[in-house]
Design a protein around this motif. Structure first.
Motif, PDB file in Angstrom:
ATOM      1  N   UNK A  46       0.609  -0.652   0.311  1.00 55.74           N
ATOM      2  CA  UNK A  46       0.112  -0.179   0.214  1.00 55.74           C
ATOM      3  C   UNK A  46       0.585   1.077   0.168  1.00 55.74           C
ATOM      4  N   UNK A  47       1.959   1.249   0.869  1.00 61.72           N
ATOM      5  CA  UNK A  47       2.405   2.390   0.879  1.00 61.72           C
ATOM      6  C   UNK A  47       3.654   2.696  -0.279  1.00 61.72           C
ATOM      7  N   UNK A  48       3.683   1.659  -0.971  1.00 61.21           N
ATOM      8  CA  UNK A  48       4.558   1.794  -1.988  1.00 61.21           C
ATOM      9  C   UNK A  48       4.410   2.145  -3.149  1.00 61.21           C
ATOM     10  N   UNK A  49       2.626   1.429  -3.636  1.00 61.43           N
ATOM     11  CA  UNK A  49       1.505   2.173  -4.434  1.00 61.43           C
ATOM     12  C   UNK A  49       1.080   2.876  -4.144  1.00 61.43           C
ATOM     13  N   UNK A  50       1.233   3.671  -3.025  1.00 63.58           N
ATOM     14  CA  UNK A  50       0.118   5.459  -2.898  1.00 63.58           C
ATOM     15  C   UNK A  50       1.658   6.310  -2.782  1.00 63.58           C
ATOM     16  N   UNK A  51       2.520   5.589  -3.212  1.00 61.71           N
ATOM     17  CA  UNK A  51       3.909   7.187  -3.552  1.00 61.71           C
ATOM     18  C   UNK A  51       4.055   7.024  -4.742  1.00 61.71           C
ATOM     19  N   UNK A 107       3.233   9.871 -10.021  1.00 56.84           N
ATOM     20  CA  UNK A 107       2.587  10.047 -11.283  1.00 56.84           C
ATOM     21  C   UNK A 107       1.646  11.336 -11.231  1.00 56.84           C
ATOM     22  N   UNK A 108       0.491  11.473  -9.730  1.00 49.57           N
ATOM     23  CA  UNK A 108      -0.178  12.285 -10.514  1.00 49.57           C
ATOM     24  C   UNK A 108       0.159  13.835 -10.525  1.00 49.57           C
ATOM     25  N   UNK A 109       1.186  14.138  -9.413  1.00 47.66           N
ATOM     26  CA  UNK A 109       2.619  15.419  -9.400  1.00 47.66           C
ATOM     27  C   UNK A 109       2.991  15.741 -10.622  1.00 47.66           C
TER      28      UNK A 109
END
Length: 136
Positions: free
Chosen positions: A44-49, A54-56
């Motif tokens: 979860x932490x990896x996917x979130x980062x 990607x959003x940034x």
């Protein structure tokens, strides 16, 4: 009371496994749950980062594109402003008006209005262009 030579088995709690298999399963289930939970949390932490980066990147691309569009628009307005301000009609109109040559000033004002209409028609960015002097 007579004590027996054989110790009495202690009372087993309800739900406590009696076999070795049950005892091992009962010990492994919490450990397995913990390991799966930790792996899930790490993923979860990896996917979130990854998603946030990607959003940034996408927001940065959109911001640069918008900034480029705004720069182009303001650059054209800046160029238009200098084009209109470089016409000698404005200066001639004011000179004639200052010297009291109202007929000549009226002619220059008509020429200025024609110039601004033609400029607006050529440019097509402005619905209407008005020249307002100190009298409105």
């Amino acid at each position: 009371m007579v004590e027996s030579a054989f110790p009495r088995p202690r009372a087993m709690r309800p739900g406590q496994p009696k076999s070795l298999y049950g005892k091992l399963v009962l010990a492994i289930i919490p450990l397995t749950f913990l390991v799966v939970h930790l792996i899930g949390w790490a993923q979860y932490g990896r996917v979130r980062s990854e998603m946030l980066s990607a959003i940034d990147r996408e927001i940065g691309i959109l911001a640069r594109r918008a900034a480029g569009t705004i720069d182009d628009l303001l650059g054209r307005r800046y160029s238009d402003l200098f084009t209109v301000s470089d016409t000698p009609l404005i200066l001639d109109y004011h000179h004639n008006r200052d010297f009291g040559l109202l007929n000549e000033a009226g002619i220059y004002r008509g020429e200025l209005a024609k110039f601004l209409r033609n400029f607006s028609a050529r440019n097509r960015d402005y619905a209407r262009i008005l020249y307002l002097d100190d009298r409105g």
